[in-house]
Scaffold this active site. Structure first.
Site, mmCIF file in Angstrom:
data_model
loop_
_atom_site.group_PDB
_atom_site.id
_atom_site.type_symbol
_atom_site.label_atom_id
_atom_site.label_comp_id
_atom_site.label_asym_id
_atom_site.label_seq_id
_atom_site.Cartn_x
_atom_site.Cartn_y
_atom_site.Cartn_z
ATOM 1 N N LYS A 1 -16.878 -41.481 100.295
ATOM 2 C CA LYS A 1 -17.957 -42.201 99.608
ATOM 3 C C LYS A 1 -17.694 -43.699 99.582
ATOM 4 O O LYS A 1 -18.617 -44.513 99.718
ATOM 5 C CB LYS A 1 -18.093 -41.679 98.171
ATOM 6 N N LYS B 1 -22.338 -34.381 107.471
ATOM 7 C CA LYS B 1 -22.914 -33.400 106.564
ATOM 8 C C LYS B 1 -24.386 -33.743 106.335
ATOM 9 O O LYS B 1 -24.734 -34.938 106.267
ATOM 10 C CB LYS B 1 -22.131 -33.478 105.237
ATOM 11 N N LYS C 1 -29.749 -36.596 102.632
ATOM 12 C CA LYS C 1 -30.994 -37.353 102.631
ATOM 13 C C LYS C 1 -30.728 -38.823 102.959
ATOM 14 O O LYS C 1 -31.467 -39.457 103.716
ATOM 15 C CB LYS C 1 -31.623 -37.234 101.244
#
Ligand code: SF4
Length: 325
Positions: free
Chosen positions: A112, A192, A195
């Site tokens: 992240k 992965k 959106k």
């Protein structure tokens, strides 16, 4: 007494087939066997940049997808994390038991922080601590998750052990219930499904939208022409067939692909039909919910009300054990 399980998802708006295959479908299968708590984790969602004006619509969109996919509010508690502030209180307490090194080893933090280089904040770093609090606040005994979250559940177990060692046995060590569709790659065949990466098929996509997305999706990169034999096991589209197509169709695609008997266009057409058939009943239920959103908000508020006493009781035990009152 059924064993209690907890799981949650960020309110990222309309969910996609990766969410369905990796989590929701599995959650629905657990409804009868467990005492189920499902959370929309909005406090986790604020660790990456977002528009506050959109947060409420993202929450209701996620809730409608949960229910449309089969999460029955009569057989589970569905709620919004921020409606129960004890989550963040317990997270603060757990943070004082968490060595920095444990957090630095978390794979998701590394991913992240790479993805959101301009906003690597402390919340992103301590995300697993809040996740441990989410789970342990209700003394859940198991957590259904995908493979990528298994490290966080092990982290939660360690936090429970540390707390119990220092202050007395209050928390269980929850086990991991791994989903059988642990990691669903996006249409790019690399990352992965997500959106934010624009590599997803939304649960609300129409047949036209599904086909538009599938038609440009990555296949076996070495199959350059229709006459080239393909390698289904190296093709992300073939992995989707595993989720949506019948055994006969899967076998047919595999055999024909390997001898160049079927082209990627026709292969994707079969897949598109099967995805549409899976999504149709979900979308029908969702339309019903969209027409009665007050009822969905009511489900969320009722879920929080039913869980609040458990959360408050856990925090009373925690404060008392820690000499905080
Ligand atoms: S025919 Fe299907 S499985 Fe084979 S490479 Fe094309 S998309 Fe992939």
């Amino acid at each position: 007494m059924k064993k209690k399980i907890f799981s949650g998802m960020q309110p990222s708006g309309r969910l996609h087939i990766g969410n369905y295959l990796g989590a929701l479908r599995n959650w629905v299968a657990l409804l009868d066997s467990y005492d189920c708590i499902f959370c929309i984790v909005d406090y986790h969602a604020i660790t990456i940049p977002y528009d506050p004006k959109e947060m409420q619509s993202r929450i209701i969109e996620a809730a409608m997808d949960y229910i449309a996919c089969g999460l029955d509010p009569k057989r589970s508690s569905i709620f919004i994390q921020s409606e129960i502030p004890e989550h963040t209180e317990l997270a603060w307490i757990f943070s004082s038991l968490t060595p920095m090194g444990m957090l630095e080893r978390m794979t998701q933090y590394k991913e992240k922080s790479e993805q959101h280089k301009k906003n690597v904040n402390a919340g992103l770093f301590t995300y697993p601590v809040l996740q441990a609090a989410d789970i342990l606040l209700y003394k859940a005994k198991a957590v259904p998750v995908g493979e990528d979250q298994a490290q966080h559940i092990e982290f939660t177990r360690e936090i429970a052990r540390r707390f119990n060692h220092h202050y007395g046995a209050i928390f269980p060590e929850p086990e991991t219930l791994l989903s059988d569709a642990a990691r669903v790659l996006g249409l790019d065949g690399e990352h992965k499904m997500s959106k934010s990466r624009h590599n997803d098929i939304a649960l609300t996509d129409s047949p036209e939208e599904v086909w538009q997305k599938l038609s440009t999706a990555k296949t076996d990169t070495q199959r350059m022409r229709r006459s080239d034999p393909g390698r289904p096991d190296m093709c992300n589209i073939f992995s989707y067939h595993g989720f949506f197509s019948s055994n006969e169709e899967i076998q047919h695609v595999k055999t024909e692909c390997e001898k160049a008997g079927i082209g990627c266009f026709d292969c994707k057409k079969i897949l598109a039909k099967n995805i549409d058939e899976t999504l149709a009943p979900i979308q029908a239920k969702r339309t019903e919910l969209e027409n009665d959103q007050d009822a969905v908000w009511h489900v969320l508020h009722q879920g929080a009300e039913s869980l609040r006493p458990t959360a408050q009781k856990t925090m009373e035990e925690v404060r008392s054990a820690m000499g905080l009152r």
